[in-house]
Design an enzyme around this catalytic site. Structure first.
Site, PDB file in Angstrom:
ATOM      1  N   ASP A   5     -59.840 -39.511  17.945  1.00  0.00           N
ATOM      2  CA  ASP A   5     -59.838 -40.795  18.664  1.00  0.00           C
ATOM      3  C   ASP A   5     -60.922 -41.716  18.124  1.00  0.00           C
ATOM      4  OD1 ASP A   5     -58.939 -42.613  20.517  1.00  0.00           O
ATOM      5  OD2 ASP A   5     -60.057 -41.754  22.198  1.00  0.00           O
ATOM      6  N   GLY A   6     -60.686 -43.025  18.252  1.00  0.00           N
ATOM      7  CA  GLY A   6     -61.708 -44.015  17.925  1.00  0.00           C
ATOM      8  C   GLY A   6     -61.440 -44.833  16.667  1.00  0.00           C
ATOM      9  N   ASN A   7     -60.245 -44.719  16.139  1.00  0.00           N
ATOM     10  CA  ASN A   7     -59.912 -45.493  14.932  1.00  0.00           C
ATOM     11  C   ASN A   7     -59.991 -47.002  15.190  1.00  0.00           C
ATOM     12  OD1 ASN A   7     -59.332 -43.011  13.919  1.00  0.00           O
ATOM     13  ND2 ASN A   7     -57.124 -43.332  13.713  1.00  0.00           N
TER      14      ASN A   7
ATOM     15  N   GLU B 123     -47.086 -41.229  24.336  1.00  0.00           N
ATOM     16  CA  GLU B 123     -47.508 -42.489  24.975  1.00  0.00           C
ATOM     17  C   GLU B 123     -47.883 -43.543  23.921  1.00  0.00           C
ATOM     18  OE1 GLU B 123     -48.599 -39.427  25.849  1.00  0.00           O
ATOM     19  OE2 GLU B 123     -47.642 -39.252  27.811  1.00  0.00           O
ATOM     20  N   ASN B 124     -48.532 -43.110  22.826  1.00  0.00           N
ATOM     21  CA  ASN B 124     -48.858 -44.050  21.746  1.00  0.00           C
ATOM     22  C   ASN B 124     -47.574 -44.705  21.230  1.00  0.00           C
ATOM     23  OD1 ASN B 124     -51.290 -41.790  20.227  1.00  0.00           O
ATOM     24  ND2 ASN B 124     -51.621 -43.351  21.780  1.00  0.00           N
ATOM     25  N   TRP B 125     -46.570 -43.886  21.064  1.00  0.00           N
ATOM     26  CA  TRP B 125     -45.280 -44.304  20.512  1.00  0.00           C
ATOM     27  C   TRP B 125     -44.605 -45.316  21.429  1.00  0.00           C
ATOM     28  CZ3 TRP B 125     -41.873 -44.168  16.649  1.00  0.00           C
ATOM     29  CH2 TRP B 125     -40.508 -44.035  16.893  1.00  0.00           C
TER      30      TRP B 125
ATOM     31  N   ARG C  59     -47.717 -48.698  22.292  1.00  0.00           N
ATOM     32  CA  ARG C  59     -48.454 -49.540  21.337  1.00  0.00           C
ATOM     33  C   ARG C  59     -47.505 -50.504  20.635  1.00  0.00           C
ATOM     34  NH1 ARG C  59     -53.710 -46.371  19.021  1.00  0.00           N
ATOM     35  NH2 ARG C  59     -54.222 -45.361  21.000  1.00  0.00           N
TER      36      ARG C  59
ATOM     37  N   LEU D 269     -58.407 -35.434  28.333  1.00  0.00           N
ATOM     38  CA  LEU D 269     -57.510 -34.674  27.463  1.00  0.00           C
ATOM     39  C   LEU D 269     -56.312 -35.500  26.999  1.00  0.00           C
ATOM     40  CD1 LEU D 269     -57.533 -31.156  29.170  1.00  0.00           C
ATOM     41  CD2 LEU D 269     -58.650 -31.828  27.036  1.00  0.00           C
ATOM     42  N   SER D 270     -56.028 -36.607  27.675  1.00  0.00           N
ATOM     43  CA  SER D 270     -54.934 -37.488  27.266  1.00  0.00           C
ATOM     44  C   SER D 270     -53.635 -36.728  26.959  1.00  0.00           C
ATOM     45  CB  SER D 270     -55.349 -38.347  26.060  1.00  0.00           C
ATOM     46  OG  SER D 270     -56.470 -39.141  26.387  1.00  0.00           O
TER      47      SER D 270
END
Ligand code: IPE
Ligand code: IPE
Ligand code: MG
Length: 268
Positions: free
Chosen positions: A26-28, A73-75, A78, A203-204
């Site tokens: 994480d953190g990009n 969820e990213n998919w 975003r 934990l996402s």
């Protein structure tokens, strides 16, 4: 090994390395924002972190490494431009990395709802895992379009289907082992250590079942700045932890010093 990496490595007990490490990369986006760059520049820079981490893990003999690359969820949540970029980056990574993975004897697998990804991406994924399937060293698992809750839903569906094929639901066996055997991670030991970069304490939706007794290590380092040396620092911290699995120390109290019990010993 670079100097700093060697220093940390020498402090580790090679007999107590985690057998499976899971990482929430994480953190990009924050890495890019600090540099006044677009978010995707952070994703691109994250590839070097993946390379270094994978290489170090394989070199020191970690049997299994699982990287959370892309959640369901990213998919869904975003912008399409960012998702498309991540898909292209993944394809490029897979093509470029096959050679190094083979040189390091690393086998590549995936967890997540692979069938929901674009077909071209699925093809690249299959090609890369096929090309490394004969390797006998570290198992590298990429979590792509992964959600732990979806994984558990899929496990229950697959349990019910297996029962239907074997004499009906009356024959459905439900215990911890059968549930584990129907998860995407079947055959893998549960992670001993989960690392999350960029300081977030959650934990996402990652490996919720499998992380039941994992040691959690959170570092402020943003993913694109993470390297093998930070992995070794995480392992060093892990080796200082008392793993009690709900039990007590030998003197009937929570142990004061580091307990070196294995999972199997603790269960006895
Ligand atoms: C992690 O970095 C990579 C993915 C989730 C794909 P982020 O893109 O979540 O970066 P931050 O959390 O916004 O900094
Ligand atoms: C978790 O990071 C997912 C991956 C690292 C792939 P997120 O950035 O998506 O998690 P949240 O949104 O901060 O919980
Ligand atoms: Mg994030």
């Amino acid at each position: 090994m670079e100097r700093k990496e060697t220093d940390v490595y020498l402090r580790l007990d090679p007999a107590r390395l985690p057998q499976h490490i899971a990482i929430i990369m994480d953190g990009n986006g924050r890495w890019a924002r600090r540099r006044h760059m677009p978010r995707v520049a952070g994703h691109r820079a994250g590839v070097a972190a993946v390379r270094s981490t994978v290489e170090t893990a394989a070199r020191i003999g970690i049997p299994a490494l699982t990287l959370y690359a892309f959640s369901e969820e990213n998919w869904k949540k975003r912008p399409k431009t960012e998702v498309d970029f991540l898909m292209r980056l993944l394809c490029r990574y897979l093509q470029a990395e096959i050679k190094t993975l083979n040189e390091n004897n690393i086998r590549l697998k995936y967890i997540g709802r692979q069938h929901e990804l674009p077909e071209s991406v699925q093809r690249e994924m299959e090609e890369a895992s096929d090309a490394t399937s004969k390797n006998t060293g570290m198992l590298l698992t990429l979590a792509l379009n992964y959600s732990a809750r979806s994984e558990i839903v899929d496990a229950f569906r697959s349990l019910a289907e297996a029962a239907a094929r074997n004499g009906g639901l009356d024959h459905m066996q439900v215990d911890e082992q059968t549930i584990s055997d129907h998860l995407y991670t079947r055959g893998l030991p549960d992670p001993d250590l989960v690392i999350r970069t960029s300081g977030e304490m959650r934990l996402s939706n990652f490996l919720l079942w499998q992380l039941a007794y994992a040691e959690i290590y959170v570092t402020q380092t943003l993913w694109p700045d993470f390297r093998g040396v930070q992995l070794l620092e995480g392992i060093e911290e892990y080796q200082k932890r008392d793993r009690r699995y709900g039990g007590l120390g030998p003197d009937g109290h929570a142990p004061q010093s580091t307990s070196h019990r294995t999972h199997a010993e603790a269960k006895r």
